[in-house]
Design an enzyme around this catalytic site. Structure first.
Site, mmCIF file in Angstrom:
data_model
loop_
_atom_site.group_PDB
_atom_site.id
_atom_site.type_symbol
_atom_site.label_atom_id
_atom_site.label_comp_id
_atom_site.label_asym_id
_atom_site.label_seq_id
_atom_site.Cartn_x
_atom_site.Cartn_y
_atom_site.Cartn_z
ATOM 1 N N ARG A 106 0.844 -1.190 0.000
ATOM 2 C CA ARG A 106 0.000 0.000 0.000
ATOM 3 C C ARG A 106 0.882 1.243 0.000
ATOM 4 N NH1 ARG A 106 -2.510 -1.418 4.632
ATOM 5 N NH2 ARG A 106 -0.462 -1.256 5.603
ATOM 6 N N ASP A 135 10.072 -3.948 8.160
ATOM 7 C CA ASP A 135 8.709 -3.623 8.587
ATOM 8 C C ASP A 135 8.493 -3.791 10.083
ATOM 9 O OD1 ASP A 135 8.844 -6.407 8.455
ATOM 10 O OD2 ASP A 135 7.297 -6.605 6.914
ATOM 11 N N ASN A 174 10.847 -15.002 16.159
ATOM 12 C CA ASN A 174 9.984 -15.110 14.988
ATOM 13 C C ASN A 174 9.045 -16.290 15.153
ATOM 14 O OD1 ASN A 174 10.890 -13.248 12.540
ATOM 15 N ND2 ASN A 174 12.722 -13.816 13.685
ATOM 16 N N GLN A 217 -3.898 -17.312 6.873
ATOM 17 C CA GLN A 217 -4.022 -16.696 5.547
ATOM 18 C C GLN A 217 -3.997 -17.773 4.459
ATOM 19 O OE1 GLN A 217 -0.675 -14.065 5.629
ATOM 20 N NE2 GLN A 217 -1.724 -12.445 6.764
ATOM 21 N N GLY A 269 -1.777 -5.961 11.583
ATOM 22 C CA GLY A 269 -3.068 -6.502 11.163
ATOM 23 C C GLY A 269 -3.657 -7.489 12.137
#
Length: 467
Positions: free
Chosen positions: A16, A238, A297, A305, A404
């Protein structure tokens, strides 16, 4: 008149261009352009389509002009570890291979013939993940030695887009730390390690910190887009940007940057490169102003997803959460960090096979699959929180979930129950907010990170889930 800042926030499945600005003391966001991202097969390799993605960035900048909201600066953030090799004429060498490709299979063993995993960790503080740049480069060296010889520049993904925009080549620090080639004590390239591994030192560029400007747009882009702007490096990794946007100024919290992956950890002034930290598989990635993201992680929402895609995206994530809650009594659990979930041909079958092989009931419905994944993630978060407290020698009262995944209410409830800690969820657009925050800090909109985080807390709704 508002001063606008543009963040290109690119994940493994979409990207985005988002505008941010301050209005009445609060940060405002507006999504200008959204585009698809993902790896595609080129021959036998999984690759990124960077030429197409760059055109999407240009399209987003054109839309800003059409809206009459021209940004003063722009920064790009992406995932870590992946890179582009350029020759002396700035031509891309080989395919732009992605981290889920299997070219790194066995490359850890090749590296460990030269230096042990423990010694690499003591130098870099970065956990072993088979897709780290250090192993990807060994794959290049073994399979395409000519590329290593011809390479003039190694640019990580956000560095590459900044280069396409400006013509200037730099390596931003937070992204570079994910390579496992930065010395955690000096915060610089570990050239001795590169020599040991036979990696061409000259292809690694100057390290720059978040808030650095490599310059304005190339003249031809100014003409095409219709205006110039300053490129400002954010925390280009990110997670670095997401952590910068955590709306808290004390140190009594654990964060989870929750998206395709879940990055769970604490901010630290110094890295923990101890053998205990190595054994527990924690990593020490670089953050804003040389803070360290001491984290683990975790597979994260990649699993849910993937399952959703295998059901043809027929259900929203909110609907899947509702289904999971209805099936909450389904008992099976999986190890969310097992390598079998990294890049399976079919995630649904991978979850079923894990349950079958471990003697547990096999989930059949989407709700049962979802509750297995969500409950397994929450239990993984609980184990990780305990390990963080053991390694840091302190107890944390709450968990901040940003990104998210902060919108996954059912998972947040499970996390609060599993950890026994309050879960503070939001903001959902943490990565873009952190990207914009780094630009605003450079522009003097905020005097300090603490001031920025105060504004973030007041600007975006934070939902609290009680333990």
């Amino acid at each position: 008149m508002s001063k606008y800042y543009a963040a290109v926030d690119m994940g493994a499945s979409s990207g985005r261009l988002i505008l941010g600005w301050l209005e009445d003391g609060k940060m405002q966001l507006e999504e200008v352009h959204r585009f698809e991202n993902g790896m595609v097969k080129k021959g036998d390799e999984l690759c990124w389509e960077f030429d197409r993605i760059f055109q999407e960035i240009v399209t987003g900048l054109k839309k800003c002009k059409e809206m009459g909201k021209i940004p003063s600066s722009l920064g790009v953030d992406t995932w870590g570890v992946d890179f582009v090799l350029l020759d002396e004429n700035d031509h891309v060498l080989g395919n732009t291979v992605g981290y889920r490709d299997h070219r790194t299979d066995g490359m850890d063993d090749e590296v460990y013939k030269i230096i042990s995993q423990e010694d690499i960790y003591a130098r870099t503080g970065i956990q072993k993940a088979i897709y780290n740049t250090i192993y990807q480069l060994m794959a290049v060296k073994k399979k395409y030695p000519q590329y290593m010889e011809q390479a003039d520049s190694l640019l990580f993904v956000p560095d590459y887009f900044h280069f396409l925009l400006t013509g200037k080549k730099v390596n931003e620090y937070t992204e570079a730390t994910t390579s496992q080639l930065i010395n955690a004590q000096t915060n610089g390239w570990d050239y001795e390690l590169m020599d040991m591994l036979g990696y061409k030192k000259s292809m690694f560029k100057e390290l720059v910190m978040p808030g650095t400007s490599p310059g304005g747009l190339r003249p031809e882009l100014v003409e095409e887009i219709g205006y110039d702007l300053e490129i400002v490096t954010p925390c280009t990794h990110d997670t670095g940007s997401a952590v910068l946007a955590v709306p808290a100024n004390d140190d009594d919290f654990i964060y989870i940057s929750s998206g395709t992956g879940s990055l769970m950890g604490v901010e630290m002034a110094k890295p923990d490169c101890s053998q205990e930290s190595c054994d527990r598989n924690f990593t020490n990635e670089g953050g804003y102003n040389y803070r360290f993201r001491h984290l683990k992680n975790i597979m994260g929402l990649w699993m849910i997803q993937s399952v959703r895609h295998e059901y043809n995206d027929a259900y929203s994530f909110a609907e899947i959460c509702d289904m999971a809650e209805e099936a909450k009594d389904f008992p099976s659990r999986v190890d969310a960090n097992d390598n079998c979930f990294l890049s399976p041909d079919n995630m649904t079958e991978a979850v079923k096979e894990y349950c079958r092989n471990s003697g547990q009931p096999v989930p059949e419905t989407l709700g049962e699959l979802a509750t297995v994944i969500y409950a397994s993630l929450a239990e993984c978060y609980a184990r990780t929180a305990q390990e963080l407290e053991e390694t840091t020698g302190r107890t944390y009262s709450r968990i901040h979930v940003v990104g998210g995944g902060s919108n996954a209410g059912y998972l947040n409830e499970l996390t609060a129950r599993a950890t026994g800690k309050e879960v503070h969820a939001g903001p959902g657009e943490a990565t873009a907010i952190g990207n914009i925050t780094a630009q605003m800090l450079k522009a003097g909109e905020f005097a300090t990170v603490e001031a920025a985080r105060d504004v973030i807390h007041e600007s975006f709704g934070i939902k609290v889930y009680k333990a």
